[in-house]
Design a protein around this motif. Structure first.
Motif, mmCIF file in Angstrom:
data_model
loop_
_atom_site.group_PDB
_atom_site.id
_atom_site.type_symbol
_atom_site.label_atom_id
_atom_site.label_comp_id
_atom_site.label_asym_id
_atom_site.label_seq_id
_atom_site.Cartn_x
_atom_site.Cartn_y
_atom_site.Cartn_z
ATOM 1 N N THR A 1 5.735 10.155 -6.431
ATOM 2 C CA THR A 1 6.958 10.306 -7.213
ATOM 3 C C THR A 1 6.636 10.832 -8.614
ATOM 4 O OG1 THR A 1 8.029 8.502 -6.001
ATOM 5 C CG2 THR A 1 8.981 9.104 -8.144
ATOM 6 N N LYS A 2 5.551 10.273 -9.203
ATOM 7 C CA LYS A 2 5.112 10.731 -10.524
ATOM 8 C C LYS A 2 4.723 12.199 -10.499
ATOM 9 C CE LYS A 2 3.370 6.459 -12.614
ATOM 10 N NZ LYS A 2 2.150 5.771 -13.141
ATOM 11 N N GLU A 3 4.137 12.645 -9.369
ATOM 12 C CA GLU A 3 3.714 14.045 -9.237
ATOM 13 C C GLU A 3 4.885 14.964 -8.895
ATOM 14 O OE1 GLU A 3 0.559 14.509 -6.444
ATOM 15 O OE2 GLU A 3 -0.987 13.835 -7.845
ATOM 16 N N ILE B 1 0.849 -1.201 0.000
ATOM 17 C CA ILE B 1 0.000 0.000 0.000
ATOM 18 C C ILE B 1 0.882 1.247 0.000
ATOM 19 C CG2 ILE B 1 -1.735 1.310 1.296
ATOM 20 C CD1 ILE B 1 -2.949 -1.205 0.202
ATOM 21 N N TYR B 2 1.899 1.269 0.888
ATOM 22 C CA TYR B 2 2.797 2.424 0.963
ATOM 23 C C TYR B 2 3.507 2.653 -0.375
ATOM 24 C CZ TYR B 2 2.499 3.646 5.902
ATOM 25 O OH TYR B 2 2.063 4.109 7.124
ATOM 26 N N GLN B 3 3.960 1.553 -0.995
ATOM 27 C CA GLN B 3 4.701 1.699 -2.245
ATOM 28 C C GLN B 3 3.827 2.281 -3.354
ATOM 29 O OE1 GLN B 3 8.102 1.016 -2.304
ATOM 30 N NE2 GLN B 3 7.851 2.252 -4.164
ATOM 31 N N SER B 4 2.515 1.906 -3.333
ATOM 32 C CA SER B 4 1.599 2.464 -4.333
ATOM 33 C C SER B 4 1.509 3.976 -4.194
ATOM 34 C CB SER B 4 0.204 1.839 -4.179
ATOM 35 O OG SER B 4 0.228 0.459 -4.477
ATOM 36 N N PHE B 5 1.383 4.458 -2.949
ATOM 37 C CA PHE B 5 1.306 5.905 -2.717
ATOM 38 C C PHE B 5 2.649 6.584 -3.041
ATOM 39 C CE2 PHE B 5 -2.407 4.775 -0.053
ATOM 40 C CZ PHE B 5 -3.312 5.687 -0.547
ATOM 41 N N ILE B 6 3.757 5.945 -2.670
ATOM 42 C CA ILE B 6 5.072 6.525 -2.952
ATOM 43 C C ILE B 6 5.280 6.677 -4.458
ATOM 44 C CG2 ILE B 6 7.561 6.040 -2.879
ATOM 45 C CD1 ILE B 6 7.067 4.821 -0.062
ATOM 46 N N ASP B 7 4.868 5.638 -5.226
ATOM 47 C CA ASP B 7 5.009 5.711 -6.690
ATOM 48 C C ASP B 7 4.151 6.841 -7.269
ATOM 49 O OD1 ASP B 7 6.722 3.577 -6.594
ATOM 50 O OD2 ASP B 7 5.228 2.073 -7.183
ATOM 51 N N ALA B 8 2.942 6.993 -6.694
ATOM 52 C CA ALA B 8 2.037 8.038 -7.198
ATOM 53 C C ALA B 8 2.601 9.424 -6.931
ATOM 54 C CB ALA B 8 0.669 7.877 -6.548
ATOM 55 N N MET C 1 6.132 14.343 0.338
ATOM 56 C CA MET C 1 5.284 13.210 0.699
ATOM 57 C C MET C 1 6.019 11.876 0.505
ATOM 58 S SD MET C 1 2.441 14.052 2.013
ATOM 59 C CE MET C 1 1.613 12.476 1.938
ATOM 60 N N VAL C 2 6.859 11.835 -0.526
ATOM 61 C CA VAL C 2 7.643 10.615 -0.752
ATOM 62 C C VAL C 2 8.556 10.353 0.437
ATOM 63 C CG1 VAL C 2 9.470 9.584 -2.161
ATOM 64 C CG2 VAL C 2 7.549 10.751 -3.271
ATOM 65 N N GLU C 3 9.222 11.419 0.931
ATOM 66 C CA GLU C 3 10.123 11.280 2.077
ATOM 67 C C GLU C 3 9.353 10.888 3.340
ATOM 68 O OE1 GLU C 3 13.416 13.936 4.576
ATOM 69 O OE2 GLU C 3 12.428 14.784 2.799
ATOM 70 N N LYS C 4 8.218 11.548 3.532
ATOM 71 C CA LYS C 4 7.408 11.263 4.726
ATOM 72 C C LYS C 4 6.940 9.801 4.740
ATOM 73 C CE LYS C 4 3.304 12.878 7.193
ATOM 74 N NZ LYS C 4 2.151 13.815 7.183
ATOM 75 N N LEU C 5 6.399 9.338 3.602
ATOM 76 C CA LEU C 5 5.914 7.958 3.524
ATOM 77 C C LEU C 5 7.068 6.961 3.612
ATOM 78 C CD1 LEU C 5 3.221 8.343 0.712
ATOM 79 C CD2 LEU C 5 2.791 7.938 3.138
ATOM 80 N N GLY C 6 8.229 7.359 3.083
ATOM 81 C CA GLY C 6 9.406 6.489 3.175
ATOM 82 C C GLY C 6 9.802 6.248 4.624
ATOM 83 N N LYS C 7 9.742 7.314 5.459
ATOM 84 C CA LYS C 7 10.071 7.169 6.881
ATOM 85 C C LYS C 7 9.053 6.265 7.590
ATOM 86 C CE LYS C 7 12.460 11.613 7.438
ATOM 87 N NZ LYS C 7 12.413 12.957 8.065
ATOM 88 N N GLU C 8 7.748 6.452 7.240
ATOM 89 C CA GLU C 8 6.699 5.644 7.877
ATOM 90 C C GLU C 8 6.870 4.158 7.555
ATOM 91 O OE1 GLU C 8 2.652 6.800 7.373
ATOM 92 O OE2 GLU C 8 3.058 8.927 7.762
ATOM 93 N N ILE C 9 7.161 3.863 6.294
ATOM 94 C CA ILE C 9 7.301 2.461 5.908
ATOM 95 C C ILE C 9 8.542 1.854 6.570
ATOM 96 C CG2 ILE C 9 8.637 2.826 3.776
ATOM 97 C CD1 ILE C 9 6.985 0.616 2.502
#
Length: 499
Positions: free
Chosen positions: A478-480, A469-476, A485-493
């Motif tokens: 990243t495209k934007e 789930i996290y990777q799906s949001f990170i990929d999305a 948000m990529v960094e924040k989600l990376g820390k959470e995962i």
């Protein structure tokens, strides 16, 4: 001249109602000047009130006659006088229970059970048996309670009491079947087995339906092999020569339902070889295989993807003019779907519809899963429409199959549409994999807000976001180009992976 006059004198109406005969007083006559103690009505008086008084006044009048109630022995004596009216006996019991007018013990319960059994009130008799097992306390002073061998078990004490009161009550043999069935309903398996053994030791066998229920419960609780062992025991198949007398006196043989029960239990336990053994024993017995027998054997062949032999069995059923019911059709439809030949499965489905046999949830489950696994989502959607017209709903695994198939063809909106219909039922819970596929699809199309809403719903169903789930949001993100948000989600995962 006075005698004819007395003969012509009518008895007052009120005396015919209230001046009923009473038993002699329990106490000696009182000294002069002191009031006489109340006398206790006789059994015949109580019986007379029960059988002749109108129902509206019966209980009120009886309560005034017997304010102190009855002991269990008196209750049993009264029941024996009205045993030919089991409904009245039951009402009398319920009245004493509601008014706390009798401290019932195993003797009084047993008397009522016998009366209800001989009157064919089976359901009520089973209810009283359950009550007796739960609530009856043995009275140490009661002769019937001195069951030294079974002092630790109420069910066995109740059995002993039923045996002792059987002849006096003029009972019916299936009273013991009712006891065994009540124990099986309560999952008191060991007591049920012991009672069957004790009956067989007396040369008595429970009815075939009772034995089949026992075999089924043993198989479910202890496995099919244990059920088979009980099968051989209760039908005397392991008897020594000197024990054959017991088997002959019992006079009960396994029927087709017995063999079907064992075949089904072996199949459910994955012991397909034992299913074939039971089929051979059925063929060697006096019983004739029915449609369900064939369906179980067909299920084994389908499990092994031996569809040619399954079709041969199908043709044999037709030749023998056995009923081709929904179970049989679902079995062969499911077999062809698992074997990857969904088009042949649908041919059987169309035949099923033409012969007027109603398709069931299992019919659609086999076909829809089969089409989804072969990638024919359009055929699955057509069946899904048929399914909805017949008011069936998807289950979690079918929804997951639809979601995977539609998203694989980038048909996200259709997948969300099917998903939306499924979750209209608030009790429905999709699988975690279904959420993963949909959230990934939404993120892939850049619909991050919709993906977050779906993820919130997922959490509400009790699932926690995982790395997919996290990777799906990170990929999305990243495209934007949203590095924050990529960094924040990376820390959470990372925290989730370290925890």
């Amino acid at each position: 001249m006075s005698v004819p006059l007395l003969k012509r004198t009518p008895w007052p109406i009120r005396n015919s109602i209230f001046k009923l005969p009473f038993s002699p007083p329990f106490f000696s006559s009182s000294p002069p000047g002191e009031p006489s103690p109340p006398t206790k009505p006789s059994i015949s008086t109580v019986v007379s009130v029960l059988t002749h008084q109108r129902s509206k006044s019966r209980w009120r009048f009886l309560n005034s006659l017997c304010p102190d109630g009855f002991d269990p022995g008196e209750f049993s004596d009264i029941l024996l006088q009205i045993k030919n009216n089991p409904h009245l006996a039951l009402r009398f019991f319920l009245w004493t229970q509601n008014k706390s007018l009798c401290n019932h013990n195993l003797v009084s319960y047993s008397t009522l059970i016998h009366v209800l059994a001989r009157g064919r009130l089976r359901t009520h008799a089973k209810d009283v048996i359950q009550t007796a097992i739960r609530a009856a306390e043995l009275d140490d002073g009661d002769d019937y309670s001195k069951c030294e061998r079974f002092s630790s078990s109420r069910p066995l004490k109740l059995f002993e009491t039923l045996v002792k009161t059987y002849k006096r009550c003029g009972s019916a043999p299936f009273v013991f079947d009712l006891l065994i069935k009540a124990l099986l309903d309560s999952k008191k398996l060991e007591s049920a087995i012991q009672i069957v053994r004790m009956l067989r030791s007396r040369g008595i066998s429970p009815q075939i339906g009772t034995l089949n229920s026992l075999i089924l419960l043993v198989s479910k609780c202890q496995g099919a092999n244990a059920g088979y062992a009980i099968f051989r025991e209760v039908f005397g198949l392991d008897c020594e020569i000197e024990e054959e007398i017991v088997k002959l006196k019992a006079g009960v043989s396994p029927n087709v339902h017995t063999f079907n029960t064992l075949m089904e239990c072996f199949y459910q336990d994955g012991l397909v070889g034992r299913v074939k053994e039971m089929w051979d024993q059925l063929a060697d017995s006096d019983s004739i295989p029915n449609s369900y027998s064939y369906s179980i054997l067909m299920a084994v062949l389908c499990e092994e993807k031996r569809m040619g032999e399954a079709e041969e069995l199908w043709e044999e059923m037709k030749i023998k003019k056995l009923e081709l019911d929904a179970v049989a059709y679902n079995t062969i439809i499911g077999g062809f779907c698992k074997a990857g030949n969904v088009h042949r499965a649908e041919e059987f489905y169309r035949e099923m519809e033409l012969t007027g046999i109603e398709s069931t949830f299992s019919t659609f489950e086999h076909l829809i899963n089969g089409y989804c696994e072969t990638g024919d989502v359009d055929s699955a959607l057509l069946l899904y429409k048929d399914m909805r017209r017949k008011h069936f709903s998807l289950d979690a695994s079918m929804l997951e199959g639809f979601t995977r198939g539609l998203c694989a063809e980038t048909r996200l909106l259709e997948a969300l549409d099917v998903f939306g219909f499924a979750i209209e039922d608030s009790k429905f819970c999709p699988t975690m994999e279904t959420y993963e596929v949909l959230i990934n699809g939404l993120c892939h199309e850049g619909k991050i807000e919709a993906a977050f809403k779906l993820q919130a719903q997922m959490v509400g169903k009790g699932f926690k976001p995982n790395s997919k789930i996290y990777q799906s949001f990170i990929d999305a993100y990243t495209k934007e180009g949203n590095e924050e948000m990529v960094e924040k989600l990376g820390k959470e995962i990372l925290e989730i992976q370290l925890s």
